[in-house]
Write a protein that holds these residues in place. Structure first.
Motif, PDB file in Angstrom:
ATOM      1  N   SER A  76       1.009  -1.266  -0.086  1.00  0.00           N
ATOM      2  CA  SER A  76       0.127   0.101   0.070  1.00  0.00           C
ATOM      3  C   SER A  76       0.379   1.436  -0.101  1.00  0.00           C
ATOM      4  N   ASP A  77       1.935   1.032   0.585  1.00  0.00           N
ATOM      5  CA  ASP A  77       2.860   1.924   0.721  1.00  0.00           C
ATOM      6  C   ASP A  77       3.626   2.595  -0.601  1.00  0.00           C
ATOM      7  N   ASN A 118       0.159   3.792  -2.694  1.00  0.00           N
ATOM      8  CA  ASN A 118       0.045   5.443  -2.642  1.00  0.00           C
ATOM      9  C   ASN A 118       0.988   6.167  -3.283  1.00  0.00           C
ATOM     10  N   ALA A 130      -1.848   5.953  -5.465  1.00  0.00           N
ATOM     11  CA  ALA A 130      -3.268   5.052  -4.990  1.00  0.00           C
ATOM     12  C   ALA A 130      -4.249   4.566  -6.386  1.00  0.00           C
TER      13      ALA A 130
END
Lengths: 410, 241
Positions: A159-160, A163, A167
């Protein structure tokens, strides 16, 4: 008087008494209801905590029974060539119908991001890896059979990293440029995994299918020098037998001079006892303590109450209530009341544990969010009823010892 | 045939100083179904103890008691309780209604210890009995909402709802004024007669005692017949004064 009529009569009598003394009953049962709610929440919380701990352990080390494979030359210590080992293990997995077999290689690749080229750590795995390690994909999905045939390799990123890319919506099939010395390769992002907390956005990692990773020649490390890990998830009851057979089969396939060891790597590998036993015992201890406190309060009130009802008991005895019937009725009052309090306590516990805020929070941490544990509800109800019986016993004995003559004179 | 027969019944208790107090001495009494007996006596003469023995609440120290032809010693505790529930109806001076229960619930109470039809139809039977004692409109009233006379009528309904063969009334008018007491006694007499139950009334009041067909005096634990009711009771009333 038939037994059935006596039992029904006692229940009717108990219910009538509870209705008449509802304020007293309500006050005395608040403690029991709260205790049962606490007990049920503690038991349910214990089940959830157990599930959380289990899932965390399984994510780290694989589900029971997960075996890792090492193949090496005992004289030189050299690792077995990965190609031959891959083939031998894949054949063994097919032979023994092992569905969950995964290779795993850790490596780093360079990726072009909008603000420059970054190093991204890659775990190159086979499709069953997610099931073995309970890997959760928070958006998109894990690798499927179709991903193996993609020209642009599929990639599941943290997810890092996602993002950092802004995203993008996975429905738009976002891509990443993998930079190698020879060329750039476009990879398609098909899923997102949660970065661990506290990474401050710097957890740049990805999963790729092992075959796609090898085929793309993304690694700067020669295949034979890369650290390769092999995992098999098999039913625990046949684990030891499979371990010996696979070890023997793969040794034979690799040829003279190689030793193949399989060892359990999951969290249950080194202990015959449940590693969560201490947690479970602690939870049970707290629950019992909570209930005992509730029971003490109830006994106290019940004893005081029965002494105030001696005259009434005498009146009932004068109209044919036997000592057994008085005993049973007083017991039933306590049991009926605590059963109702227990049921309410369980409902409160369900409302506490299964409310949207808690379930949403649990969803973020658990793959298999347990349903409200039935055993917690059953334990709550049984405990409430048992407390009612115990708390009713002393007052019932006092009630039976009432002398009708003395009671009527009061 | 005698429903109740007492022969040489005594009841004594041990006092804290070790001495013995004889409450009842050599009581002989026979009561048949449909009989109406009054027993008069001063306070402390043993009236309530005798009533408790007659109602199977207490046991004699010596002597024999036959209840419906069965010697008392052959009845175990539970059997006595069940027989009391089935065959005896108590009416107390202080009514002894269950507080915070309606008249209907009070009258239903003895039926909770019955079985079969009486148990399952308890609400209907209790309602009918309350109507019979003139309280059909007050079935939902609790004791604190009823007058003394009404409370005693509820107590009568409760005593009679299981159709007992023996009604034991302990000072049934003791807490009522004269007029209400007379009404209550007339009702009790009427209901007892219509059901064929034996009625034993224990009282201080010679006028209440005079309503019975047979009269006894209890003096210092000794029961004696007072066949000339008016004279005997007048003597007693005089002595009581």
């Amino acid at each position: 008087m038939s037994l059935g009529t006596a039992v029904i009569g006692s229940i009717v009598e108990a219910w009538s008494e509870l209705r008449v003394h509802r304020t007293r009953v309500l006050l005395s049962l608040i403690g029991v209801g709260v205790a049962v709610a606490a007990l049920t929440v503690v038991v349910a919380g214990g089940a959830i905590a157990t599930q959380v701990t289990t899932e965390q352990s399984e994510r780290w080390s694989g589900r029971p029974a997960t075996y890792q494979v090492q193949a090496y030359n005992p004289t030189t210590g050299a690792q077995a060539p990965s190609g031959a080992l891959d083939t031998a293990l894949a054949e063994a997995a097919t032979r023994y119908d092992i569905r969950y077999f995964s290779r795993m290689t850790q490596d780093s690749i360079q990726v072009q991001l909008p603000d420059g080229v970054y190093m991204v750590s890659v775990s190159a795995v086979d499709q069953p890896y997610a099931a073995i390690h309970r890997l959760q994909v928070i958006d998109g999905g894990w690798f499927t059979e179709r991903d193996a045939g993609r020209l642009a390799p599929a990639m599941i990123i943290t997810s890092d990293l996602w993002n950092h890319l802004g995203a993008p919506d996975l429905r738009t099939h976002p891509t990443l440029e993998i930079v190698t010395a020879e060329r750039n390769v476009t990879a398609v992002i098909t899923g997102i995994t949660e970065s661990p907390p506290g990474t401050q956005g710097g957890d740049f990692g990805a999963f790729m299918l092992r075959d796609a990773f090898d085929a793309g020649r993304f690694s700067q490390t020669p295949p034979d020098q890369r650290y390769a890990q092999y995992e098999l998830w098999v039913p625990a009851e046949v684990g030891e037998e499979l371990k010996n057979r696979i070890s023997s089969d793969v040794s034979s396939a690799l040829g003279e001079g190689w030793q193949v060891d399989l060892y359990r790597s999951d969290y249950l590998a080194y202990s015959d006892q449940d590693p969560l036993l201490v947690l479970k015992l602690s939870v049970a201890g707290v629950a019992v303590l909570v209930l005992l406190l509730g029971a003490l309060g109830l006994i106290n009130i019940a004893l005081v109450t029965v002494r105030h009802r001696i005259r009434e008991i005498g009146i009932r005895r004068s109209f044919g209530a036997t000592a057994g019937r008085v005993f049973f009725a007083v017991m039933m009052e306590s049991v009926v009341a605590t059963f109702v309090a227990g049921a309410i306590g369980v409902l409160i516990a369900v409302a506490l544990v299964k409310n949207p805020w808690v379930t949403e929070w649990l969803d973020a941490y658990l793959q298999d969010v347990p349903a409200f544990p039935v055993e917690a509800a059953v334990i709550g109800l049984v405990a409430a009823t048992a407390v009612g019986a115990i708390a009713g016993l002393l007052p019932a004995l006092v009630a039976v010892r009432v002398k009708v003559i003395d009671a009527l004179r009061l | 045939m005698s429903f109740l027969r007492l022969e040489q019944v005594t009841r004594s208790v041990q006092l804290p100083d070790g001495s013995r107090l004889d409450i009842l001495r050599g009581i002989d009494l026979e009561v048949a179904v449909g009989d109406h007996v009054s027993i008069v006596g001063r306070s402390g003469s043993g009236k309530s103890t005798l009533l408790n023995i007659l109602g199977l609440i207490d046991t004699p120290t010596s002597g024999s008691l036959e209840f419906d032809g069965v010697p008392l010693e052959r009845l175990r505790m539970g059997a006595r309780d069940r027989r009391r529930g089935r065959d005896v109806g108590f009416i107390f001076q202080q009514f002894n209604l269950l507080p915070r229960r309606t008249a209907l619930e009070n009258v239903m109470t003895p039926l909770l210890y019955a079985s079969g039809r009486q148990f399952w139809r308890r609400e209907r039977l209790a309602t009918e009995m309350l109507e019979r004692v003139g309280l059909g409109a007050r079935i939902g009233s609790t004791p604190d909402q009823l007058s003394g006379g009404e409370q005693q009528r509820v107590a009568i309904a409760r005593a009679l709802v299981r159709g007992p063969r023996l009604i034991l009334a302990d000072e049934p008018t003791g807490a009522l004024d004269v007029e209400t007491g007379a009404q209550v006694m007339a009702l009790l007499d009427e209901v007892a007669e219509s059901t064929g139950a034996a009625l034993i009334t224990i009282t201080h009041d010679p006028n209440i005692a005079a309503l019975a067909r047979r009269h006894f005096r209890l003096d210092r634990g000794v029961l004696s017949a007072a066949d000339d009711a008016t004279a005997g009771l007048a003597d007693f009333a005089e002595a009581a004064r």
